[in-house]
Scaffold this active site. Structure first.
Site, mmCIF file in Angstrom:
data_model
loop_
_atom_site.group_PDB
_atom_site.id
_atom_site.type_symbol
_atom_site.label_atom_id
_atom_site.label_comp_id
_atom_site.label_asym_id
_atom_site.label_seq_id
_atom_site.Cartn_x
_atom_site.Cartn_y
_atom_site.Cartn_z
ATOM 1 N N ASN A 1 -31.897 15.983 19.924
ATOM 2 C CA ASN A 1 -31.289 15.279 18.939
ATOM 3 C C ASN A 1 -29.841 15.015 19.211
ATOM 4 O OD1 ASN A 1 -33.912 15.037 17.877
ATOM 5 N ND2 ASN A 1 -33.353 16.406 16.109
ATOM 6 N N GLY B 1 -38.987 6.911 10.753
ATOM 7 C CA GLY B 1 -40.262 7.809 10.764
ATOM 8 C C GLY B 1 -40.716 8.274 9.346
ATOM 9 N N GLN B 2 -41.058 9.405 9.311
ATOM 10 C CA GLN B 2 -41.615 9.876 7.945
ATOM 11 C C GLN B 2 -40.652 9.891 6.889
ATOM 12 O OE1 GLN B 2 -44.696 10.045 8.106
ATOM 13 N NE2 GLN B 2 -45.494 12.366 8.380
ATOM 14 N N GLY C 1 -37.764 8.190 6.888
ATOM 15 C CA GLY C 1 -37.054 6.846 6.871
ATOM 16 C C GLY C 1 -38.074 6.093 5.768
ATOM 17 N N ARG D 1 -34.751 25.113 13.503
ATOM 18 C CA ARG D 1 -34.115 23.618 13.539
ATOM 19 C C ARG D 1 -33.325 23.537 14.694
ATOM 20 N NH1 ARG D 1 -33.883 25.321 8.103
ATOM 21 N NH2 ARG D 1 -34.991 23.927 6.470
ATOM 22 N N HIS E 1 -27.437 24.927 6.931
ATOM 23 C CA HIS E 1 -28.883 24.741 6.409
ATOM 24 C C HIS E 1 -29.858 25.283 7.657
ATOM 25 C CE1 HIS E 1 -32.184 22.201 5.001
ATOM 26 N NE2 HIS E 1 -32.434 21.501 6.146
HETATM 27 N N1 APR Z 1 -32.431 5.735 17.426
HETATM 28 C C1 APR Z 1 -33.133 5.507 16.334
HETATM 29 N N2 APR Z 1 -34.280 6.020 15.980
HETATM 30 C C2 APR Z 1 -34.877 6.958 16.690
HETATM 31 C C3 APR Z 1 -34.109 7.300 17.894
HETATM 32 C C4 APR Z 1 -32.910 6.517 18.313
HETATM 33 N N3 APR Z 1 -32.100 6.666 19.466
HETATM 34 N N4 APR Z 1 -34.940 8.335 18.495
HETATM 35 C C5 APR Z 1 -36.101 8.391 17.859
HETATM 36 N N5 APR Z 1 -35.876 7.609 16.784
HETATM 37 C C6 APR Z 1 -36.904 7.659 15.584
HETATM 38 C C7 APR Z 1 -38.145 7.821 16.156
HETATM 39 O O1 APR Z 1 -38.735 6.711 16.601
HETATM 40 C C8 APR Z 1 -39.025 8.055 14.663
HETATM 41 O O2 APR Z 1 -39.600 7.061 14.072
HETATM 42 O O3 APR Z 1 -36.641 8.685 14.744
HETATM 43 C C9 APR Z 1 -37.839 8.479 13.748
HETATM 44 C C10 APR Z 1 -37.906 9.983 13.486
HETATM 45 O O4 APR Z 1 -39.132 10.218 12.847
HETATM 46 P P1 APR Z 1 -40.223 11.182 12.750
HETATM 47 O O5 APR Z 1 -40.354 11.665 14.038
HETATM 48 O O6 APR Z 1 -41.245 11.047 11.638
HETATM 49 O O7 APR Z 1 -39.388 12.448 11.894
HETATM 50 P P2 APR Z 1 -38.840 12.851 10.368
HETATM 51 O O8 APR Z 1 -39.947 13.505 9.784
HETATM 52 O O9 APR Z 1 -38.642 11.578 9.617
HETATM 53 O O10 APR Z 1 -37.614 13.696 10.547
HETATM 54 C C11 APR Z 1 -36.410 13.097 11.240
HETATM 55 O O11 APR Z 1 -34.979 14.660 9.902
HETATM 56 O O12 APR Z 1 -35.230 16.451 8.375
HETATM 57 C C12 APR Z 1 -34.931 15.969 9.932
HETATM 58 O O13 APR Z 1 -35.787 17.668 11.498
HETATM 59 C C13 APR Z 1 -36.058 16.427 10.965
HETATM 60 O O14 APR Z 1 -34.647 15.823 12.741
HETATM 61 C C14 APR Z 1 -35.708 15.504 12.083
HETATM 62 C C15 APR Z 1 -35.311 14.097 11.298
#
Ligand code: APR
Length: 317
Positions: free
Chosen positions: A96, A12-13, A15, A89, A176
């Site tokens: 999560n 996601g963001q 990543g 959070r 955190h």
């Molecule tokens: N396995 C792998 N990836 C997954 C799964 C899973 N089971 N479930 C969801 N995802 C992926 C989503 O498809 C998405 O691309 O996790 C990614 C999360 O990305 P975003 O929604 O953009 O979130 P992001 O801003 O990257 O934050 C991720 O980090 O800081 C923390 O609070 C934040 O819990 C959040 C995490």
């Protein structure tokens, strides 16, 4: 020597920024896993295509199969939902936890010798769960929170004093969450206590304390401040930079002293919980926890933060 390999779980963001930073710094080959088809493949292709422009040369791969993380030296986990305005959070724990369970199983099966850095929130609980499910030794499973919380604190100090952020040193301890512990006593500008500089600036002790209290408060709520502005998600540049700093210290055996969410076995009076403390990060992951004396006020804040972590971890089903 074989090239290092970094696996990103979650595309996601955060990543995406992790992948770009790892490539720019040529930390090794990078594989990004996500459950959404096409997302990790598209992001990695997008980044790979500018190797000639940015001057990096490493293999970047997007995947929906855990088999591709085989041989990873470091795994960084961002899988999971981010918060939306008005959420804490901790509100993310139920959804999560389920995601982290499947992720940790994937890591255990396919990258059993890796060092894991968790970013997913609520951080302290997600690291705890990840370690439990992987069964990896504690030195190999850590969380990113303190590098970012400290960086935010340093930023506010630099802005307040009108000095370069590069010359500010400051650290936060604890969980955190809103009870994290920014260490005022150790905040300095090249060793000069920040409180002394504030007192000189305002020629008034009470005003200096008021200004510092406001910076501490802003640091504690800094993640929420970004969420409120973005409205659609949470901070992503800064958590990515912070985790890359930790990964780099491990991959290059830099032995940086970084505030890390690490498992404590009596240090700072905490036993059996993951809490943010200064750690030496090197080729063996957490190589040392640097314990030091807290004064009564700091210890009380630490106790409060640890109590919140215990409650959070205890609430996991
Ligand atoms: N396995 C792998 N990836 C997954 C799964 C899973 N089971 N479930 C969801 N995802 C992926 C989503 O498809 C998405 O691309 O996790 C990614 C999360 O990305 P975003 O929604 O953009 O979130 P992001 O801003 O990257 O934050 C991720 O980090 O800081 C923390 O609070 C934040 O819990 C959040 C995490």
């Amino acid at each position: 020597m074989a090239r290092k390999k970094i696996a990103l779980i979650g595309g996601g963001q955060i990543g995406g920024v992790l992948a770009q930073l790892a490539a720019l710094r040529e930390l090794g080959d990078v594989v990004m896993f996500d459950i959404v088809e096409g997302l990790p493949q598209g992001k990695m292709l997008d980044i790979a295509e500018v190797g000639s422009v940015d001057g990096f040369d490493c293999c970047l791969k997007g995947t929906n199969s855990y088999e591709d993380i085989q041989g990873a030296d470091v795994v960084i986990v961002t899988a999971g939902l981010p918060r939306k305005p008005g959420m804490s959070r901790d509100d993310l724990i139920e959804v999560n936890s389920k995601i982290m369970t499947s992720v940790a199983e994937g890591i255990k099966a396919h990258a059993p010798n890796s060092f894991v850095i968790v970013i997913s929130n609520p951080l302290d609980a997600m690291v705890t769960l990840c370690q439990k499910i992987t069964g990896f030794p504690y030195n190999r499973v850590i969380g990113q929170a303190g590098v970012l919380d400290s960086a935010r604190f340093k930023t506010f100090i630099a802005w307040e004093l009108g000095v370069s952020v590069k010359d500010v040193n400051a650290m936060t301890l604890g969980g955190h969450g809103d009870d994290m512990v920014p260490l005022v006593r150790y905040a300095s500008v090249n060793g000069i206590p920040v409180m002394e500089l504030l007192e000189k600036k305002y020629k008034d002790k009470a005003k200096a304390k008021e200004v510092m209290d406001a910076m501490v408060k802003r640091t504690r709520g800094a993640g929420g401040e970004v969420v409120a502005l973005l409205k659609t998600g949470s901070a992503f540049y800064s958590p990515a930079s912070s985790a890359i700093c930790m990964a780099e210290s491990i991959l290059k055996d830099q032995k940086r002293v970084l505030p890390t969410c690490a498992y404590l076995n009596g240090e700072f009076g905490v036993k059996g919980f993951y809490v943010g403390v200064p750690c030496v990060l090197g080729e063996n992951g957490v190589e040392a926890i640097l314990e030091f004396e807290l004064d009564a006020e700091e210890q009380a804040m630490m106790d409060k933060s640890v109590a919140a972590v215990k409650e959070l971890v205890g609430s996991m089903k």
